[in-house]
Design a protein around this motif. Structure first.
Motif, PDB file in Angstrom:
ATOM      1  N   ILE B 163      21.312  10.605   1.470  1.00  0.00           N
ATOM      2  CA  ILE B 163      20.270  11.038   0.928  1.00  0.00           C
ATOM      3  C   ILE B 163      19.196   9.651   0.727  1.00  0.00           C
ATOM      4  CG2 ILE B 163      19.508  11.600  -1.627  1.00  0.00           C
ATOM      5  CD1 ILE B 163      21.281  13.461  -0.369  1.00  0.00           C
ATOM      6  N   LEU B 170      11.101   7.684   4.185  1.00  0.00           N
ATOM      7  CA  LEU B 170       9.880   8.667   3.949  1.00  0.00           C
ATOM      8  C   LEU B 170       8.692   7.778   3.955  1.00  0.00           C
ATOM      9  CD1 LEU B 170      10.835  11.212   1.557  1.00  0.00           C
ATOM     10  CD2 LEU B 170       9.256  11.718   3.425  1.00  0.00           C
ATOM     11  N   ILE B 173       7.225   7.143   7.284  1.00  0.00           N
ATOM     12  CA  ILE B 173       6.413   8.601   7.740  1.00  0.00           C
ATOM     13  C   ILE B 173       5.358   8.684   6.920  1.00  0.00           C
ATOM     14  CG2 ILE B 173       6.532  11.247   7.694  1.00  0.00           C
ATOM     15  CD1 ILE B 173       9.767  10.733   7.890  1.00  0.00           C
ATOM     16  N   LEU B 174       5.330   8.349   5.691  1.00  0.00           N
ATOM     17  CA  LEU B 174       3.825   8.345   4.932  1.00  0.00           C
ATOM     18  C   LEU B 174       2.826   7.355   5.589  1.00  0.00           C
ATOM     19  CD1 LEU B 174       4.879   8.217   1.123  1.00  0.00           C
ATOM     20  CD2 LEU B 174       3.389   9.754   2.244  1.00  0.00           C
ATOM     21  N   GLY B 177       2.261   8.764   9.323  1.00  0.00           N
ATOM     22  CA  GLY B 177       1.711  10.174   9.511  1.00  0.00           C
ATOM     23  C   GLY B 177       2.455  10.943  10.559  1.00  0.00           C
ATOM     24  N   PHE B 324       6.833   6.794  -3.980  1.00  0.00           N
ATOM     25  CA  PHE B 324       5.399   7.052  -4.647  1.00  0.00           C
ATOM     26  C   PHE B 324       4.667   5.488  -4.773  1.00  0.00           C
ATOM     27  CE2 PHE B 324       7.593  10.628  -5.860  1.00  0.00           C
ATOM     28  CZ  PHE B 324       6.218  11.398  -5.927  1.00  0.00           C
TER      29      PHE B 324
ATOM     30  N   ASP D  77      19.617  16.854  -0.510  1.00  0.00           N
ATOM     31  CA  ASP D  77      19.290  16.627   0.712  1.00  0.00           C
ATOM     32  C   ASP D  77      18.349  17.807   1.188  1.00  0.00           C
ATOM     33  OD1 ASP D  77      19.679  15.357   3.019  1.00  0.00           O
ATOM     34  OD2 ASP D  77      20.803  16.818   3.993  1.00  0.00           O
ATOM     35  N   VAL D  78      18.433  19.029   0.568  1.00  0.00           N
ATOM     36  CA  VAL D  78      17.602  19.998   1.004  1.00  0.00           C
ATOM     37  C   VAL D  78      16.020  19.819   0.186  1.00  0.00           C
ATOM     38  CG1 VAL D  78      17.031  22.684   0.621  1.00  0.00           C
ATOM     39  CG2 VAL D  78      19.229  21.800   1.143  1.00  0.00           C
ATOM     40  N   GLU D  79      15.936  19.221  -0.988  1.00  0.00           N
ATOM     41  CA  GLU D  79      14.852  18.866  -1.473  1.00  0.00           C
ATOM     42  C   GLU D  79      13.925  18.086  -0.535  1.00  0.00           C
ATOM     43  OE1 GLU D  79      14.241  20.796  -3.432  1.00  0.00           O
ATOM     44  OE2 GLU D  79      16.487  21.182  -4.470  1.00  0.00           O
ATOM     45  N   THR D  80      14.691  17.420   0.325  1.00  0.00           N
ATOM     46  CA  THR D  80      13.867  16.529   1.420  1.00  0.00           C
ATOM     47  C   THR D  80      12.927  17.506   2.331  1.00  0.00           C
ATOM     48  OG1 THR D  80      15.660  16.232   2.872  1.00  0.00           O
ATOM     49  CG2 THR D  80      15.154  14.358   1.338  1.00  0.00           C
ATOM     50  N   VAL D  81      13.616  18.560   2.538  1.00  0.00           N
ATOM     51  CA  VAL D  81      12.733  19.583   3.170  1.00  0.00           C
ATOM     52  C   VAL D  81      11.478  19.665   2.732  1.00  0.00           C
ATOM     53  CG1 VAL D  81      12.335  22.074   3.337  1.00  0.00           C
ATOM     54  CG2 VAL D  81      14.400  21.240   3.970  1.00  0.00           C
ATOM     55  N   PHE D  82      11.104  19.345   1.438  1.00  0.00           N
ATOM     56  CA  PHE D  82       9.780  19.415   1.190  1.00  0.00           C
ATOM     57  C   PHE D  82       8.998  18.060   1.209  1.00  0.00           C
ATOM     58  CE2 PHE D  82      11.766  22.753  -1.453  1.00  0.00           C
ATOM     59  CZ  PHE D  82      10.785  23.734  -0.963  1.00  0.00           C
ATOM     60  N   LEU D  83       9.792  17.075   1.016  1.00  0.00           N
ATOM     61  CA  LEU D  83       9.164  15.628   1.156  1.00  0.00           C
ATOM     62  C   LEU D  83       8.789  15.428   2.579  1.00  0.00           C
ATOM     63  CD1 LEU D  83      11.867  13.933  -1.006  1.00  0.00           C
ATOM     64  CD2 LEU D  83       9.271  14.314  -1.659  1.00  0.00           C
ATOM     65  N   TYR D  84       9.479  16.091   3.693  1.00  0.00           N
ATOM     66  CA  TYR D  84       9.244  15.419   4.855  1.00  0.00           C
ATOM     67  C   TYR D  84       7.618  15.921   5.479  1.00  0.00           C
ATOM     68  CZ  TYR D  84      13.142  12.436   6.425  1.00  0.00           C
ATOM     69  OH  TYR D  84      14.105  11.338   6.678  1.00  0.00           O
ATOM     70  N   TRP D  86       5.276  16.871   3.542  1.00  0.00           N
ATOM     71  CA  TRP D  86       4.367  16.287   2.650  1.00  0.00           C
ATOM     72  C   TRP D  86       4.107  15.128   3.272  1.00  0.00           C
ATOM     73  CZ3 TRP D  86       5.830  11.935  -0.435  1.00  0.00           C
ATOM     74  CH2 TRP D  86       4.650  11.602  -1.202  1.00  0.00           C
ATOM     75  N   ALA D  87       5.054  14.288   3.550  1.00  0.00           N
ATOM     76  CA  ALA D  87       4.730  12.747   4.095  1.00  0.00           C
ATOM     77  C   ALA D  87       3.812  12.835   5.209  1.00  0.00           C
ATOM     78  CB  ALA D  87       5.983  12.184   4.175  1.00  0.00           C
ATOM     79  N   VAL D  88       4.330  13.749   6.073  1.00  0.00           N
ATOM     80  CA  VAL D  88       3.532  13.859   7.359  1.00  0.00           C
ATOM     81  C   VAL D  88       2.028  14.225   7.205  1.00  0.00           C
ATOM     82  CG1 VAL D  88       3.345  15.017   9.667  1.00  0.00           C
ATOM     83  CG2 VAL D  88       5.572  14.184   8.674  1.00  0.00           C
ATOM     84  N   TYR D  90       0.322  13.787   4.385  1.00  0.00           N
ATOM     85  CA  TYR D  90      -0.316  13.230   3.361  1.00  0.00           C
ATOM     86  C   TYR D  90      -1.392  12.777   3.475  1.00  0.00           C
ATOM     87  CZ  TYR D  90      -0.707   9.992  -0.647  1.00  0.00           C
ATOM     88  OH  TYR D  90      -1.069   9.642  -1.719  1.00  0.00           O
ATOM     89  N   MET D 101       3.549  16.318  -5.682  1.00  0.00           N
ATOM     90  CA  MET D 101       4.898  16.053  -5.565  1.00  0.00           C
ATOM     91  C   MET D 101       5.271  15.082  -6.494  1.00  0.00           C
ATOM     92  SD  MET D 101       7.112  16.312  -3.174  1.00  0.00           S
ATOM     93  CE  MET D 101       5.895  17.176  -1.867  1.00  0.00           C
TER      94      MET D 101
END
Lengths: 104, 334, 501, 124, 503
Positions: B163, B170, B173-174, B177, B324, D77-84, D86-88, D90, D101
């Motif tokens: 986790i 991230l 990645i942010l 992009g 954040f 772990d599955v919540e990161t499904v939304f984070l990835y 989003w990050a790409v 952003y 977010m």
């Protein structure tokens, strides 16, 4: 791979869905039932992703929908397992047929 | 040539060529593993002021690990009577295959990369997660209490640290992009992400140590507690594949850190561009590798409860905060 | 003078009693009974006032009320697609029934002095029942009619089930289910009419069904009429649908049986006449023969079975079935005499059965039995009661000079004109009535005594009130039938007009 | 067409790696079989429990804590499904997505705090 | 999407949702950091205040034009407001029940959790009412479902509660998977998840193959949602779940959850399949083509619900079947698609909300006192507590659909629709016949209450919350029975649902 027609994906999804449904309705072990339900939801995801690429009007929405479906499926599985654990602690079984404490 | 082949339509021919190339990489990796074990022993030996292998294996014990491999190959293969035979056989394969698969997407230099996937990073994270199955199955199939406990512990640890691992990355990645590892490297043209993402790097690095089950987080295979852990019942080459997987991951993780945070094959300063990318990559890669070895020889093992709580209570909140912070910085300064 | 308020006040005045009772402590037996009795008086006073208003030659339509009540809206339209109005009104026929109801209710409130427990609950339900009955007879609108109709069910269910005799719950249940089914069928009829025509006003509906362009096919109308027949047939009751009513008559407490036999059964007849005949005259005509046959069957069946009963209550119950047969016979005649006879019978039977059941209640109170054999020799112990019992029986079997005679005579007169053969068979029933009633009553009053009546007190005090009032009314109608026939004139004309005669 | 080919070739490579990853153990173990001795005995085939005779079945019920951590993993772990994604994306989404977010992660964080306070995160 | 877009949305229309959401977060944190010994009831009152505030804001939003934000995923129209008010009212009453819930193996340890899970479920229903997109619809549905699963099993040391929750999870998940599978086809045929866009796309559907596919997806969605509504033959979970769950949760499931189920049924069926053409543009909508299937489900639901209820001995199971039967009545209204469909469904749900919640309040008092849930526990209730008995009597009469109560007007409305349009005589007759059957068991409870002697004559203590619920529900049941137009006119004057669907 473009030679694979969309219908193949749809058929795959349908077969997976049916297997899942069959498992969910017939299996005795609750864990397997939960897994079968996941299978059904994943069949949906295959459908959605297929449609988002090969559908009547391809759009990204299908993939978004699939992501949401995944997240929801995970939450559902988590809750299902948590409840199963509580049940197992009290009842020492995961067999669906043993859940007959009511009806009186 | 490779470019042409990539652009041709896929078929059996391509498969064969890829297969041969992959095989080459496999042999390289195997060679690397063989010698990294030696290196590990040597480094630890020097750090702890004792000698590494010096009795067998010729000069500096170079052939020590080769002998080890041969020994493993010739050992009798024992599958306990009470074990779950199919799973017992399957477990090492499941553990090993993903470790090799992740290598496919790592860009070693500008041109030397096997599969340039758009979702390279996600691919790495997803595939490396599969190893847990091998470990857990191995522990379970052995029908041994130590193994089971070791397997369960290993699983708990790996998933817990996954986790913070995925959360901390991230930030990268942010900033870049993209999930494509090549693009991530390109994005570091003006500054390595280790500088822009110090918090993310630290979290990622700690989590990666735990993912690799290396000291100080080597609980899954703590000899003194679990009689080796999930692979207690494995012998010979079956056992070897668990070990192999670990070392291949070590290789892959070092490479990944190089790519994500250290600018991959790029030179640190523009004027050093004349040195080829592969050299830069190797330097960085070996440095990271050395740090891993260094850590192993200096840290004591953590307590199991501290270990788990550390992931959830410290690393995860920091990783979330880092996301954040990064997002905010990005929208303010970029 | 604006008289709009009268009917609403009349119908809902018992509610005042309910509210008052709710605040009384439940141990105050005397007070509760007094309040319960007093609460029935406003309705009585108002109904009598209305009667005299009519006698004074003024129009009954003065009393009509109409106000918006429910609007069902559909898509887009600002106009409601269906509207139900709060409409109360009186015609001569309705007036008579309202008066009857008010009188019987007041008298039953007196009879309710025999209630032994939970007076408060009893009177609250009793008064609610009165609201329902008064509402049924004044409603000008099918939905409102149905509302009051159902309101009578619930209190009756509880009154029987809680204050009745041994098999009270069973009786209450069969009452509920039979009547529930009946009202369900009624509801279907009402809803179909409503949906097809857009109104539930009885007047309007009568006009509409006469209109050939109305959106109702003949088949549908016939179907609706048969459904209506079943719905009210349960209530009346018509032969195969009667079994619930026997249980109720036997098990219910005296005050409730008075109401039940005196008024509730009449709702069936009222419905058949007002709705069946009023809205579906043609269909009524089609099925007249069937009705006549059903009437005769009722008459004979009731009479024969009454003959072999050993319990006097059962005798009276079967006698009720038998007498309701006469109502059917009168209606089936489809002429003025017959219908008038039927209506007379409705009212006269209301009075007579109220009287008889009151007396049975009195007897039961004192002797704790209603088995004929056990009551033998009653005349010695309770001469006055026995006398009134005999008089009541005479009225019931149709002794000239009493109300029963007038009604039976006219009903048969009507039927002889159209269906002489059926009528002839029916007359056997008249004879049977005399036989079984005399057997039963004489068996009680003058037969060999099986017990001592020393300690038993005869009628006394307030018990005289119901007996005498009812007896007087019975004789009054018998001697001077135009107290009934004159208000009925207008109603009959309308009905005959609908029948095309 | 070329892009598609590159795309497909890339995944073909992944497949090749999968094959290699599976083949290596299979081949190695097969070769080993030709070389290594095979002398089974009763004692060799028993389960190792530090030299003591094995007792009970080993597949005991896990401590419930393991399951709880598994559940936690599934959720986070599955919540990161939304984070990835989003990050790409952003850069294109901007502040709007940041706030969205933020709400999402605050909810996630409340979940973590919940688990923390409920002592779920405590090992042993 | 920049900050400007963000600010350009009229966030005001989401105020009720935000209120609930914020309170959920706050309650969670309060519960975590409150000392263990402190009474958690205060959380319940906060939740109640939040529900009330949400209700006020929802009501104040009424009358405006249709607005949608967030790329049409969130849509505030009259339909949403009307049903949101119902849901909030129901939830508020259930909250009162929950605050006064003190059964022996009660929720003491989990009371805090109960409140915010409950609000989460409520939030799910609210999102469902307002969603203009399949995705939000599905998320709302699952938010409701998942919270309900936990709520059903919240007494985690109680075996029945565990079983109930397990059965609910399994059945609920299967059903939502089926419905989702159906939705995926709808998406595939249109390429969008926005309900209005779907409708627009489907109305020009030509290919018969696609219509066939659409038919399949219709059936799957119908089956999936029928599970949620506990409509026969997919009702088997309901009795077990209702019996095992704590009483406030049962009340919630049978009222609020069911209301939400109908909301989603109407939204999906009417918008999506009401527009879908069977044979090219302008032809008969698929929904009309498929009406018979809904009719069969409605009929079966009424019959099974009412008949099986006859032999129940457990009061909660009895009301589980009763609520199945009521779902059947409501489905009749859905089947007929008459012009007063919205009014009748809305009004019936209002009436159902009042009477059923009242009944559960009484059950909670009685079962809390006796510790068991047998129907015979109600024996002699009239002696022990006349007011409670009379209240229960009125509510039962309303449930049975006697005139003078809201239940009657509700049924009248539905009949009206059934007879008015093409005349669903069979369905309406089944409805009336089964209503009569229902007298048996409703009056069976009455018999216990009024006729039977009490085994134990001790008095009940009536917590404040129960008292409030009973007063509101009894008065409401009678008031709306006698003056139904107070509710109907409110609907008509302030809201124009029809425009939301057919404009």
């Amino acid at each position: 791979m473009s030679s694979v027609p969309a219908s193949a994906f749809l058929a795959l999804a349908l077969i997976l869905f049916c297997i899942g449904l069959f498992g969910a309705l017939t299996k005795k072990n609750t864990v397997i039932v939960l897994i079968s339900i996941e299978l059904m939801l994943n069949a949906v995801n295959i459908n959605l992703v297929t449609f988002s690429k090969y559908g009547m009007a391809p759009s990204i929405t299908g993939q978004v929908f699939a992501l949401f479906a995944m997240a929801v499926a995970a939450a559902e599985a988590a809750v299902g397992l948590a409840i199963l654990m509580a049940l197992y602690r009290n009842r020492k079984t995961v067999n669906i047929d043993d859940m007959d404490n009511m009806k009186n | 040539m490779i470019q042409d082949m990539l652009q041709s339509s896929p078929g059996m021919g391509n498969f064969v060529i890829f297969f041969i190339l992959g095989l080459v990489l496999l042999l390289i990796v195997l060679g690397f593993v063989t010698f990294s074990i030696l290196a590990e022993r040597k480094v630890m030996g020097y750090i702890q002021l004792r000698h590494g292998p010096n009795q067998v294996g010729g000069r500096w014990g170079l052939l020590q690990t080769v002998a080890d491999v041969l020994k493993l190959l010739l050992k009798e293969d024992i599958i306990p009577k009470l074990a779950d035979r199919p799973l017992f056989i399957l477990a090492p394969i499941i553990a090993f295959a993903p470790s090799f698969m992740v290598l496919a997407t790592i860009p070693f230099t500008e041109n030397f990369q096997f599969a340039d996937l758009n979702v390279g990073l996600l691919y790495y994270v997803a595939i490396s997660g599969m190893t847990v199955f091998g470990v857990l199955l191995g522990g379970w199939a052995s029908n041994n209490k130590y193994s089971l406990l070791g397997g369960a512990r290993a699983t708990a640890q790996m998933i817990s640290y996954e986790i913070p691992l995925v959360m901390s990355v991230l930030g990268v990645i942010l900033l870049s992009g993209s999930l494509n590892l090549n693009e991530i490297v390109e994005a570091q043209k003006n500054g390595w992400f280790i500088l822009l993402q110090p918090i993310g790097f630290i979290v990622f690095f700690i989590a990666s140590v735990a993912e690799l089950s290396r000291t100080p987080f080597d609980l899954p295979e703590s000899e003194s507690e679990l009689v080796a852990g999930y692979h207690t019942e494995y012998t010979g080459f079956r056992w070897a594949f668990f070990m192999l997987a670990e070392y291949v991951y070590l290789f892959a993780m070092s490479a990944l850190i190089t790519v994500l945070f250290l600018g991959g094959w790029m030179a640190p300063f523009g004027f050093l561009d004349f040195i080829p990318g592969s050299v830069w990559f190797s330097i960085k890669f070996f440095f990271v590798l050395f740090v891993y070895l260094w850590l192993r020889s200096t840290f004591p093992r953590m307590r199991a409860d501290k270990l788990m709580e550390f992931a959830w209570k410290v690393l995860l909140p920091i990783a979330l905060g880092n996301i954040f912070l990064t997002a905010l910085i990005k929208s303010l300064f970029f | 003078m604006n008289l709009n308020w009268v009917l609403s006040t009349l119908v809902f005045s018992p509610l005042l009693g309910i509210i008052l009772l709710a605040f009384l402590p439940k141990t105050q037996e005397k007070l509760i009974k007094l309040v319960g009795f007093l609460a029935t008086l406003p309705a009585l006073v108002l109904s009598l006032a209305a009667y005299f208003h009519y006698l004074a030659g003024k129009k009954l339509s003065d009393f009509s009320v109409s106000a918006e009540w429910i609007q069902f809206r559909g898509m887009n339209a600002n106009e409601p697609i269906f509207s139900v109005y709060y409409e109360l009104g009186l015609s001569g026929f309705q007036l008579l029934l309202v008066v009857l109801t008010a009188i019987v209710a007041t008298l039953s409130a007196i009879a309710a002095r025999y209630v032994k427990k939970e007076w408060k609950g009893f009177f609250m339900l009793f008064l609610l029942l009165e609201v329902g009955m008064l509402g049924v007879f004044t409603a000008e609108n099918l939905i409102l009619f149905f509302l009051f109709f159902e309101i009578t069910l619930i209190p009756t269910f509880f009154l029987i089930g809680k204050w009745g005799y041994f098999e009270k719950e069973k009786a209450a249940y069969s009452f509920l289910i039979y009547n529930g089914l009946g009202s369900a069928v009624l509801l279907i009829v009402i809803m179909i009419l409503f949906a097809k025509t857009g109104t539930t006003n009885v007047e309007l509906l009568s006009q509409m069904t006469a209109d050939p362009t109305a959106p109702l096919s003949a088949d549908l109308k016939l179907g609706l009429f048969i459904a209506l027949l079943i719905a009210f047939g349960v209530k009346l009751p018509i032969f195969p649908l009667h079994s619930w009513m026997l249980r109720v008559h036997v098990q219910a407490p005296p005050a409730v049986v008075m109401i039940h036999s005196g008024i509730l059964l009449k709702i069936g007849a009222y419905g058949l006449i007002r709705l069946g005949m009023g809205i579906f005259p043609e269909q009524f005509e089609t099925l007249a023969v069937l009705l006549a046959i059903l009437g005769v069957i009722n008459l004979l069946y009731g009479a024969f079975l009454a003959f072999i009963q050993s319990d006097f209550k059962m005798v009276l119950a079967y006698s009720s079935i038998s007498h309701m047969g006469i109502v059917l016979i009168g209606l089936a005649a489809m002429n003025e005499a017959g219908i008038q006879g039927a209506i007379f019978q409705v009212i006269s039977h209301g009075l007579i059965s109220a009287l008889l059941f009151f007396l049975v209640g009195v007897l039961y109170e004192r002797t704790e039995t209603s088995i004929i054999d056990n009551l033998g020799g009653l005349a010695k112990g309770m001469p006055i009661a026995a006398g009134f019992l005999l008089a009541g029986a005479m009225a019931s079997l149709g002794l000239p000079g009493m109300s029963g005679f007038v009604s039976e005579f006219m009903a048969f007169l009507g039927l002889f004109k159209v269906q002489p053969w059926i009528a002839a068979v029916g007359t056997i029933g008249i004879i049977m009535t005399a036989v079984y009633l005399l057997r039963a009553v004489l068996g009680m009053t003058f037969a060999q005594a099986h017990r001592k009546f020393d300690a038993i007190v005869d009628l006394k005090g307030v018990e005289y009130v119901p007996v005498i009032v009812l007896m007087l009314l019975i004789v009054l109608i018998g001697v001077y039938p135009s107290v009934l026939s004159s208000p009925l004139q207008a109603t009959l004309e309308t009905i005959m007009l609908g029948l095309g005669g | 067409m070329e892009l598609l080919n590159i795309y497909q070739n890339n995944y073909l490579i992944v497949f090749v790696f999968l094959c290699l990853g599976v083949l290596l153990p299979v081949v190695a173990l097969y070769l080993g079989k030709l070389l290594r001795p095979h002398k089974p005995s009763e004692a060799k085939l028993t389960t190792y429990e530090s030299g003591v005779e094995p007792f009970h079945d080993s597949r005991v019920q896990f401590n419930v804590r393991y399951y709880i951590f598994a559940l936690m993993f599934v959720i986070f772990d599955v919540e990161t499904v939304f984070l990835y994604p989003w990050a790409v994306a952003y850069e294109k989404l901007g502040v709007f997505a940041l706030i969205e977010m933020l709400i999402f992660v605050v909810m996630l964080f409340i979940g973590l705090v919940y688990a923390w306070k409920k002592k779920v995160l405590r090992w042993i | 999407m920049s900050l400007d877009t963000l600010l350009s949305y009229n966030w005001g229309i989401m105020t009720p949702e935000f209120i609930i959401l914020v309170v959920i977060a706050l309650l969670t944190i309060f519960d975590l950091f409150m000392p263990k010994t402190m009474d958690r009831k205060i959380l319940g009152w906060i939740g109640l205040a939040a529900i009330f505030a949400a209700m006020v804001t929802t009501a104040s939003l009424a009358g405006g034009s249709v607005e949608s934000i967030l790329d049409d995923t969130f849509r505030l129209d009259s339909f949403a407001i009307a049903f949101k008010l119902l849901l909030l009212a129901g939830a508020g009453l259930v909250m009162f029940l929950a605050v006064s819930y003190g059964a022996k193996e009660g929720l003491e340890n989990y009371k805090g959790e109960f409140y915010y899970l409950f609000l989460t479920a409520l939030l799910g229903t609210m999102i469902m009412t307002s969603s203009g997109d399949l995705i939000t619809l599905y998320i709302g549905l699952e938010l409701l479902s998942i919270s309900s699963y936990i709520l059903a099993g919240i007494r985690k040391n109680n075996l029945k509660s565990n079983e109930s929750a397990m059965k609910y999870v399994i059945n609920g998940s299967i059903s939502s998977a089926i419905a989702l599978f159906g939705m995926s086809y709808v998406y595939g045929l249109t390429g969008t998840t926005n309900l209005l866009d779907i409708a627009a796309q489907l109305s020009v559907l030509m290919d018969s193959q696609h219509v066939y596919l659409l038919g399949i997806s219709f059936l799957m969605i119908l089956v999936g949602l029928a599970f949620k509504l506990a409509a026969a033959p997919f009702h088997m979970w309901a009795p077990d779940v209702y019996q095992g769950a704590p009483t406030p949760v049962t009340a919630f499931l049978s009222v609020v959850s069911k209301t939400a189920g109908f909301v989603i049924v109407i939204r999906i069926l009417l918008t999506v399949f009401g527009a879908a053409a069977t044979e090219g543009p302008g032809s008969v909508p698929l929904l009309l083509d498929m009406q018979d299937y809904i009719a069969v489900i409605a009929g079966a639901t009424m019959i099974i619900g009412n008949v099986v209820a006859l032999k129940q001995t457990n009061i909660k199971r009895l009301f589980a079947y009763s609520s199945i039967a009521h779902a059947g009545y409501l489905l009749v209204a859905v089947t007929t698609l008459s012009s007063n469909m919205f009014y009748s469904i809305w009004f019936y749900l209002l009436a159902y909300l009042l009477m059923n919640l009242g009944v559960f309040a009484v059950i909670q008092v009685v079962a809390g006192k006796t510790g068991s849930e047998k129907i015979t526990d109600f024996a002699g209730l009239y002696r022990r507590s006349p007011w409670l008995a009379v209240a229960m009597g009125i509510l039962l009469i309303s449930l049975a659909g006697f005139p003078g109560t809201a239940g009657f007007i509700g049924k009248l409305n539905i009949f009206m629709g059934a007879f008015a349009t093409e005349g669903h005589y069979v369905l309406a007759s089944i409805m009336i016949a089964t209503t009569v059957i229902s007298y048996f068991y409703y009056f069976g409870v009455m018999t216990q209450i009024f006729f039977r002697p009490a085994a134990d004559t001790s008095k009940f203590n009536m917590p404040f919350g129960i008292l409030v619920v009973l007063i509101i529900t009894v008065v409401g049941s009678i008031w709306f029975g006698i003056f139904p137009n107070t509710a109907l006119d409110f609907m008509h004057n302030n809201l124009n649902i029809i425009d939301d669907f057919f404009s």
